[in-house]
Design a protein around this motif. Structure first.
Motif, mmCIF file in Angstrom:
data_model
loop_
_atom_site.group_PDB
_atom_site.id
_atom_site.type_symbol
_atom_site.label_atom_id
_atom_site.label_comp_id
_atom_site.label_asym_id
_atom_site.label_seq_id
_atom_site.Cartn_x
_atom_site.Cartn_y
_atom_site.Cartn_z
ATOM 1 N N ALA A 26 -4.213 11.527 9.528
ATOM 2 C CA ALA A 26 -4.058 10.216 9.162
ATOM 3 C C ALA A 26 -3.483 10.078 7.977
ATOM 4 O O ALA A 26 -2.523 8.842 8.011
ATOM 5 N N ASP A 27 -3.519 10.765 7.172
ATOM 6 C CA ASP A 27 -2.502 11.144 5.652
ATOM 7 C C ASP A 27 -1.020 10.617 5.907
ATOM 8 O O ASP A 27 -0.531 10.003 5.037
ATOM 9 N N ALA A 28 -0.388 11.081 7.122
ATOM 10 C CA ALA A 28 1.022 11.287 7.295
ATOM 11 C C ALA A 28 1.148 10.136 7.728
ATOM 12 O O ALA A 28 2.469 9.660 7.018
ATOM 13 N N LEU A 29 0.600 9.061 7.912
ATOM 14 C CA LEU A 29 0.906 7.658 8.750
ATOM 15 C C LEU A 29 0.775 7.306 7.755
ATOM 16 O O LEU A 29 1.529 6.041 7.008
ATOM 17 N N LEU A 30 -0.529 7.220 5.975
ATOM 18 C CA LEU A 30 -0.062 6.541 4.813
ATOM 19 C C LEU A 30 1.295 6.730 4.023
ATOM 20 O O LEU A 30 1.582 5.801 3.475
ATOM 21 N N GLU A 31 1.789 8.418 4.330
ATOM 22 C CA GLU A 31 2.913 8.497 4.125
ATOM 23 C C GLU A 31 4.097 7.880 4.066
ATOM 24 O O GLU A 31 4.924 6.697 3.353
ATOM 25 N N VAL A 32 4.307 7.200 5.386
ATOM 26 C CA VAL A 32 5.553 6.602 5.839
ATOM 27 C C VAL A 32 5.406 5.902 5.699
ATOM 28 O O VAL A 32 6.319 4.915 5.339
ATOM 29 N N LEU A 33 4.106 4.423 5.469
ATOM 30 C CA LEU A 33 3.948 3.292 5.395
ATOM 31 C C LEU A 33 4.529 3.340 4.081
ATOM 32 O O LEU A 33 5.483 2.465 3.561
ATOM 33 N N ALA A 34 4.383 4.297 2.569
ATOM 34 C CA ALA A 34 4.241 3.652 1.561
ATOM 35 C C ALA A 34 5.326 4.044 1.278
ATOM 36 O O ALA A 34 6.646 3.358 0.584
ATOM 37 N N GLY A 35 6.263 4.147 2.159
ATOM 38 C CA GLY A 35 7.896 4.536 2.159
ATOM 39 C C GLY A 35 8.341 3.420 2.874
ATOM 40 O O GLY A 35 9.965 3.305 2.326
ATOM 41 N N ILE A 36 8.074 2.360 2.944
ATOM 42 C CA ILE A 36 8.785 1.177 3.570
ATOM 43 C C ILE A 36 8.426 0.174 2.646
ATOM 44 O O ILE A 36 7.712 -0.548 1.909
ATOM 45 N N ASP A 37 10.005 0.191 2.128
ATOM 46 C CA ASP A 37 10.386 -0.990 0.730
ATOM 47 C C ASP A 37 9.665 -2.301 1.550
ATOM 48 O O ASP A 37 10.363 -3.188 3.032
ATOM 49 N N GLY A 38 8.812 -3.496 0.821
ATOM 50 C CA GLY A 38 9.098 -4.228 1.372
ATOM 51 C C GLY A 38 7.411 -5.125 0.982
ATOM 52 O O GLY A 38 7.186 -6.030 1.845
ATOM 53 N N LEU A 39 6.907 -3.665 1.694
ATOM 54 C CA LEU A 39 5.705 -3.870 2.463
ATOM 55 C C LEU A 39 4.462 -3.616 1.132
ATOM 56 O O LEU A 39 4.713 -3.378 0.258
ATOM 57 N N LYS A 40 3.896 -5.454 1.079
ATOM 58 C CA LYS A 40 2.924 -4.998 -0.173
ATOM 59 C C LYS A 40 1.883 -4.633 -0.010
ATOM 60 O O LYS A 40 1.157 -4.520 -0.744
ATOM 61 N N THR A 41 1.029 -4.504 1.329
ATOM 62 C CA THR A 41 -0.346 -4.272 1.284
ATOM 63 C C THR A 41 0.280 -3.469 2.561
ATOM 64 O O THR A 41 0.610 -3.887 3.729
ATOM 65 N N PHE A 42 -0.804 -2.613 3.123
ATOM 66 C CA PHE A 42 -1.258 -2.157 3.949
ATOM 67 C C PHE A 42 -2.798 -1.100 4.170
ATOM 68 O O PHE A 42 -3.011 -0.741 2.664
ATOM 69 N N ASP A 43 -3.082 -0.933 5.243
ATOM 70 C CA ASP A 43 -4.397 0.700 5.540
ATOM 71 C C ASP A 43 -4.044 0.895 6.536
ATOM 72 O O ASP A 43 -3.638 0.238 7.538
ATOM 73 N N VAL A 44 -3.955 2.371 6.659
ATOM 74 C CA VAL A 44 -4.262 3.124 8.103
ATOM 75 C C VAL A 44 -5.780 2.952 7.628
ATOM 76 O O VAL A 44 -6.833 3.306 7.009
#
Length: 363
Positions: A173-191
């Motif tokens: 699941a940490d790989a998904l966290l890394e993907v979303l962390a690289g998306i400009d424009g996302l202010k918050t997210f949860d995996v």
């Protein structure tokens, strides 16, 4: 922006298990093993009201409902009361209340079992006012997840994502966290790891009606995460929402009378030999068949207290608006349900809209 656990409760197999559906004895072993007989709750979490928590899971059925009614329930050691408020036959929602200020632990004591479940915090404040998208994923290629997120941030103004990972074994699941962390424009997210059986494959009603996980996660999303968001968009990794230029699905849902937007969809296909990317899915069938819709909702609007479902809200007619829909990308899939490559008999043609929205994002 975090890897967030669920506070779940899975009962040992030695105990009385969930009542099985009709026809279960005739299923093959794979279907029987995919049936979730053990999970009592997918998540136990705090509400915004002191002393009230929610416990969400598959439907209790007779066996588990009897167990809970006979059990001693306590929140932080204080006797608690249970009130089942489920709206769906594929999920249960239980309110548990006790006169405490901040709930930390739910205790369940029964002659056959005793357990303590940590109460997860509410995330409503984290997503308040967000234009949020959510989905359940398993083993989807990380590039697909990245492109899916980029597309919706760029075209729909998505600024928050809740992504449940259903026990992927191709990566952590940490790989998904890394993907979303690289998306400009996302202010918050949860995996959020969701290590539960999805349910048996197959199209018969007996099997589809016992795919409990998605309906349980919908309730968790609604009550724990997105209940105060500006909008909540339900899109799977192979689905790409669109609308008229300059007007997002969130605005359309927010400004509608019902606070809800239905998104009709259709398959889009890549050309033979094209890479399996969203951008390659610019072809449609000449006799494009209608498929079940997806949706976007104003969680605090007119449908505020209604349960969310895969393709809408029970008893609410489709809420269509011109120019809004979604592309269902045929080969963005691990073909876990059936072989999606079986479409060679179709006559395909270029879809100018898909080409204009998806094509330019090809790398």
């Amino acid at each position: 922006m975090r890897l967030t656990p669920l506070s779940f409760c899975v009962l040992p197999s030695r105990m009385t298990l969930r009542n099985t559906p009709g026809g279960y004895d005739d299923w093959d072993s794979a279907a029987q093993q995919a049936f979730d007989a053990n999970t009592l709750f997918h998540d136990v979490f705090a509400s915004e009201e002191p002393g009230k928590i929610y416990a969400v899971g598959p439907p209790l059925k007779r066996a588990f409902r009897t167990l809970l009614k006979a059990a001693d329930l306590r929140i932080d050691g204080v006797p608690a009361k249970m009130n089942e408020i489920s709206q769906s036959q594929r999920a249960c929602v239980v309110e548990i209340t006790a006169p405490v200020d901040t709930a930390k632990v739910l205790e369940i004591s029964h002659p056959s079992m005793a357990t303590r479940i940590a109460v997860s915090p509410s995330a409503l404040a984290q997503y308040k006012g967000a234009r949020a998208m959510f989905t359940l994923s398993r083993n989807n290629t990380l590039d697909w997840v990245r492109d899916w997120a980029h597309f919706h941030v760029d075209t729909q103004g998505v600024d928050a994502i809740v992504l449940f990972d259903n026990a992927s074994d191709a990566y952590g699941a940490d790989a998904l966290l890394e993907v979303l962390a690289g998306i400009d424009g996302l202010k918050t997210f949860d995996v959020i790891p969701a290590p539960f059986q999805y349910g048996p494959v197959g199209d018969g009603r007996e099997r589809t009606s016992v795919r409990y996980l998605q309906f349980g996660l919908f309730e968790i999303i609604r009550l724990r995460f997105l209940g105060q968001a500006y909008g909540a968009l339900n899109m799977d990794i192979d689905e790409m929402a669109y609308g008229p230029d300059g007007f997002t699905v969130f605005d359309a849902a927010k400004q509608s009378d019902e606070g809800f937007l239905t998104l009709p969809g259709g398959w889009r296909y890549p050309a033979p030999g094209a890479p399996p990317t969203h951008a390659a899915h610019v072809l449609r069938a000449t006799d494009d068949a209608e498929m079940y819709p997806k949706w976007c909702i104003d969680p605090a609007g007119p449908q505020k207290d209604k349960s969310w479902r895969t393709h809408g809200i029970k008893k609410l007619p489709d809420q269509l608006q011109d120019g809004f829909g979604f592309f269902h990308c045929r080969m963005i899939s691990e073909s876990w349900h059936y072989d999606r490559s079986e479409y060679t008999d179709l006559t395909l043609e270029t879809d100018p809209l898909a080409q204009s929205l998806l094509g330019p994002r090809a790398d």
